[in-house]
Design an enzyme around this catalytic site. Structure first.
Site, short mmCIF file in Angstrom:
data_model
loop_
_atom_site.label_atom_id
_atom_site.label_comp_id
_atom_site.label_asym_id
_atom_site.label_seq_id
_atom_site.Cartn_x
_atom_site.Cartn_y
_atom_site.Cartn_z
N ASP A 56 33.08 -64.15 -14.24
CA ASP A 56 33.47 -62.97 -13.47
C ASP A 56 34.22 -63.37 -12.20
OD1 ASP A 56 30.29 -63.38 -13.29
OD2 ASP A 56 31.10 -63.01 -11.30
N ASP A 95 35.34 -62.12 -8.41
CA ASP A 95 35.09 -61.16 -7.34
C ASP A 95 36.21 -61.25 -6.32
OD1 ASP A 95 32.71 -60.46 -8.56
OD2 ASP A 95 31.56 -61.97 -7.45
N ASP A 140 25.54 -66.36 1.04
CA ASP A 140 24.33 -67.18 1.02
C ASP A 140 24.60 -68.68 1.24
OD1 ASP A 140 25.50 -67.23 -1.50
OD2 ASP A 140 23.72 -66.59 -2.59
P1 ATP Z 1 27.33 -66.80 -10.71
O1 ATP Z 1 28.37 -65.76 -10.95
O2 ATP Z 1 27.60 -68.12 -11.25
O3 ATP Z 1 25.98 -66.29 -11.06
P2 ATP Z 1 27.86 -66.27 -7.97
O4 ATP Z 1 27.72 -67.11 -6.74
O5 ATP Z 1 29.23 -65.79 -8.31
O6 ATP Z 1 27.22 -67.08 -9.15
P3 ATP Z 1 27.18 -63.52 -7.82
O7 ATP Z 1 25.86 -62.86 -7.95
O8 ATP Z 1 28.26 -63.23 -8.80
O9 ATP Z 1 26.87 -65.07 -7.82
O10 ATP Z 1 27.67 -63.23 -6.33
C1 ATP Z 1 29.02 -63.40 -5.90
C2 ATP Z 1 29.05 -63.86 -4.45
O11 ATP Z 1 28.40 -62.90 -3.61
C3 ATP Z 1 28.28 -65.15 -4.18
O12 ATP Z 1 29.06 -66.27 -4.45
C4 ATP Z 1 27.97 -65.02 -2.71
O13 ATP Z 1 29.09 -65.32 -1.92
C5 ATP Z 1 27.67 -63.55 -2.57
N1 ATP Z 1 26.25 -63.27 -2.78
C6 ATP Z 1 25.64 -62.94 -3.94
N2 ATP Z 1 24.33 -62.73 -3.77
C7 ATP Z 1 24.09 -62.93 -2.46
C8 ATP Z 1 22.93 -62.85 -1.65
N3 ATP Z 1 21.75 -62.54 -2.18
N4 ATP Z 1 23.08 -63.11 -0.31
C9 ATP Z 1 24.26 -63.41 0.20
N5 ATP Z 1 25.39 -63.51 -0.49
C10 ATP Z 1 25.32 -63.27 -1.82
MG MG Z 2 29.75 -64.42 -9.84
#
Ligand code: ATP
Ligand code: MG
Length: 452
Positions: free
Chosen positions: A64, A66, A144
């Site tokens: 995905d 963002d 995070d």
């Molecule tokens: P993956 O998609 O591999 O699970 P990801 O880091 O992209 O990992 P997502 O849940 O898609 O995780 O979140 C996208 C982004 O949003 C993260 O990279 C981070 O920058 C931010 N983010 C997500 N969850 C949190 C949180 N609980 N606290 C702070 N920032 C967050």
């Molecule tokens: Mg993600």
């Protein structure tokens, strides 16, 4: 958290120009590129952000993408016909291209209400709503991990690093942005995200980010069970389940998500450990091959130890077996669903997988064919194979059913009716048939077997 505290951990902006990083538009989805370009052409800032940038830098293929922008959700909606606004706690725009959804988030601020209708609510240190718009610098600080706060700029293809994320990608380490205790209190699920990302990326968790796990782990008891369900799927069904499981147990966080599992393992249930490890190894292999995986099977694996032990304990005390199994299942499922909200459609399948286990011991002709025709036979049989560490007898039973399925139906039927009951080796002698169990199941008055 206040800005000052975060700034202490915040190096200044570093811009990595296109020729000094590996991110190529070739590896970014068409849909994400369209969103980025449209925002940019309309005069807004437009960045790819988060996991996609991190994974692209590591040579991976993000699922995905963002996008972060200074356009508000309403601005985004005006630009895209295929856009819907979602979320209350965290308002976002979703731009939809067929099966693909691009999440477009407005830069979040770190401070108080911005006076423009944005709002941020913190209760007992926990962020319960975060809709204050801010600058890109602030947006970086509220993320995070440092590796999750890198921004790919569509205007010049550079990467912007406000918090030292690039260095962490190179060193393969996860640092939280700011003070770990404050950041985990704001959102305890970040502890699980640390474990999950370390497992997925093969990174280590910085000592300061791991240190509060023991003290703050119990905060997960208050986390939303629906969110923990989503997180558990990401932990175990994304291709790195075995590593996630091991790290979760080592970090002491498993017991807050799967208390029954943690208890069984702590009691030294090595058969369960073998079942879980083998189950997750198979799951990881299936994901790697692009095959489907089911949450029901995963949860059946994780929770089996306590279901089996409780049922046996009640049977020993004289409870009628089908009742003992029923009670054990109800007990374990109800406790588990208070932590991790497993949807009903999955608990139903999970319970069927368990309920079929005693039926594998009944190898009379009619029952064999009836069981093979059961819609959950395949899953239940795979589960039986995983249980081989429980006893040699169960290992043999698994082999018996494996061979039984390989025989043409008539051959199996003939073999099964050729001699009384279970003493027929359906492979023509290649594999010994399982002996009928010594511990006879009590019969119900209606003559049905008493197992679950
Ligand atoms: P993956 O998609 O591999 O699970 P990801 O880091 O992209 O990992 P997502 O849940 O898609 O995780 O979140 C996208 C982004 O949003 C993260 O990279 C981070 O920058 C931010 N983010 C997500 N969850 C949190 C949180 N609980 N606290 C702070 N920032 C967050
Ligand atoms: Mg993600």
């Amino acid at each position: 958290m206040n800005l000052k505290a975060r700034n202490e951990a915040t190096p200044s902006l570093r811009i990595i120009p296109r020729e000094q990083h590996v991110i190529s538009r070739k590896n970014i989805s068409k849909a994400a590129l369209r969103v980025l370009y449209r925002l940019h052409e309309a005069g807004y800032d437009a960045f790819l952000v988060g996991g996609a940038v991190r994974d692209l830098l590591l040579g991976g293929h993000p699922k995905d993408f963002d996008v972060a922008t200074n356009a508000t959700p309403e601005d985004v909606k005006k630009l895209f016909r295929n856009c819907r606004l979602i979320g209350r706690r965290f308002r976002l725009a979703h731009v939809v291209y067929g099966p693909e959804i691009i999440e477009v988030a407005t830069f979040r601020g770190t401070g108080e209400d911005d006076g423009e209708g944005g709002d941020r609510h913190i209760v007992d240190g926990r962020i319960v709503r975060d809709n204050v718009w801010g600058s890109i610098e602030e947006d970086a600080l509220r993320r995070d991990f440092r590796v999750n706060a890198l921004y790919y700029d569509i205007s010049d293809f550079s990467v912007r690093d406000y918090v030292g994320g690039m260095q962490d990608v190179e060193n393969r380490v996860l640092h939280l942005i700011g003070d770990p205790v404050t950041r985990y209190r704001e959102d305890p699920v970040r502890m699980l995200r640390a474990v999950r990302l370390a497992a997925k990326l093969n990174f280590r968790i910085d000592a300061a980010a791991a240190a509060p796990f023991e003290e703050l782990g119990p905060l997960l008891l208050d986390a939303s069970p629906a969110r923990l369900f989503d997180e558990s799927l990401k932990l175990f069904l994304s291709g790195h389940g075995l590593k996630s499981f091991r790290m979760l147990e080592q970090s002491g966080l498993l017991k807050f998500m799967f208390p029954a599992t943690a208890r069984s393992l702590k009691r030294g249930d090595e058969a369960l450990r073998a079942l879980i490890e083998e189950g997750l190894r198979n799951t990881d292999a299936r994901v790697a091959e692009g095959k489907s995986v089911t949450p029901a099977f995963l949860f059946a694996v994780l929770l089996w130890g306590e279901v089996r032990d409780l049922a046996h304990a009640w049977i020993v005390k004289g409870v009628e077996p089908s009742q003992a199994w029923g009670r054990a299942v109800a007990h374990v499922v109800s406790e588990q669903c208070q932590r991790v909200a497993i949807p009903r459609r999955f608990t139903i399948t999970m319970e069927e997988i368990w309920a079929l286990q005693p039926r594998f011991e009944q190898v009379q002709r009619k029952r064999v064919f009836r069981l093979m025709a059961h819609p959950r036979f395949r899953a239940a049989f795979d589960f039986l194979l995983l249980r081989k560490a429980e006893s040699a007898a169960i290992g043999e039973l698994g082999q018996w059913w494996l061979h039984a399925q390989q025989l043409p139906q008539e051959t199996l039927a003939a073999a099964l009716s050729g001699a009384p009951g279970a003493d027929v080796p359906p492979t023509g002698g290649g594999s010994p048939a399982p002996k009928p169990r010594k511990r006879r199941r009590r019969r119900k008055p209606d003559g049905k077997s008493g197992a679950a």
